[in-house]
Each structure stands twice: as C-alpha cells, then as structure tokens.
Scaffold this motif. Structure first.
Motif, mmCIF file in Angstrom:
data_model
loop_
_atom_site.group_PDB
_atom_site.id
_atom_site.type_symbol
_atom_site.label_atom_id
_atom_site.label_comp_id
_atom_site.label_asym_id
_atom_site.label_seq_id
_atom_site.Cartn_x
_atom_site.Cartn_y
_atom_site.Cartn_z
ATOM 1 N N SER A 25 0.840 -1.189 0.000
ATOM 2 C CA SER A 25 0.000 0.000 0.000
ATOM 3 C C SER A 25 0.881 1.248 0.000
ATOM 4 N N GLY A 26 0.659 2.132 -0.951
ATOM 5 C CA GLY A 26 1.361 3.403 -0.971
ATOM 6 C C GLY A 26 2.726 3.426 -1.618
ATOM 7 N N ARG A 27 3.202 2.301 -2.103
ATOM 8 C CA ARG A 27 4.500 2.266 -2.797
ATOM 9 C C ARG A 27 4.559 1.029 -3.674
ATOM 10 N N PRO A 28 5.416 1.055 -4.676
ATOM 11 C CA PRO A 28 5.479 -0.076 -5.609
ATOM 12 C C PRO A 28 6.138 -1.293 -4.979
ATOM 13 N N SER A 59 11.467 -0.962 -6.554
ATOM 14 C CA SER A 59 10.377 -1.850 -6.155
ATOM 15 C C SER A 59 10.748 -2.447 -4.805
ATOM 16 N N TYR A 60 9.746 -2.629 -3.969
ATOM 17 C CA TYR A 60 9.966 -3.157 -2.628
ATOM 18 C C TYR A 60 9.386 -4.562 -2.512
#
Length: 117
Positions: A25-28, A59-60
C-alpha cells in the motif's frame, strides 16, 4: 496470487506450505507471507515476474511474514533484480537465510538491496 478457500483463506499447497502475495500500500512492490520453497515456487516466480513488469525505479519486497526461503527462491529474487533494466529491488525484513545466500552466491549483485530485519 494464491488459491483461497470460499471463506477467503489461503489454501495450503501440497505439503501444507502457503504463500500469500499482495501489493504494498502506498508504494510499488509486494508484501509476501508464508514459505518460499519448491511447493510454492511457481507462485513466487509469477509474483516476481509481475513485479518486474510493473517496475520503474525502485520496487519493494516486504518479507517480514516469510518464515523460510530456499536457495532457489533467493536465486529467483536475485535474478529478477539483476535483470531489471534500471533501478533496484529493496528487500525489507527478510528471513536470515536471504542475506546469507545472496552474500554467498551474489556478493556483488547489482539491482538488489537488503534492508535489515
């Protein structure tokens, strides 16, 4: 990306292993929980392929809910990161074997960064 029961619960793969993958949520990136092993390998590789398709600069991969990753699972992660045309994959909160295996087989791998657990 995983099979579920009618109640929305993950279905264990053969041998009881479960792998759940969801978008962050909130980031790639993706949030992963369960086990990454031969039993769940196909789901893991599909999740990494989708991550690579959507990748821009960073990317995480959040692994705090993962109890075990086998060598082939770490290999798939490393190869995915190294094959990105640009940017990097940041692996957050991995189980202890992930940085160990990366250090043994890919000590100078580009495109992957491991944040401590």
């Amino acid at each position: 990306m995983d099979a579920t029961h009618d109640r929305g619960e993950p279905t264990p793969a053969h041998g009881g292993a479960v792998l759940e993958v969801s978008p962050l949520s909130g980031r790639p990136g993706i949030c992963v929980s369960g086990e990454i092993s031969i039993v769940t390998r196909l789901s893991w590789e599909e999740a990494l392929a989708e991550l690579a398709r959507r990748h821009r600069d960073v990317s995480y991969v959040e692994l705090s809910g993962v109890g075990f990753v086998d060598v082939a699972g770490v290999s798939a992660l490393a190869v995915t990161a190294m094959n990105l045309p640009r940017g990097r994959v940041v692996v957050e909160h991995p189980p202890p074997q992930v940085p160990r295996v990366l250090g043994l087989f890919w000590p100078t791998a580009r495109g992957i960064e491991v944040a401590p657990r």
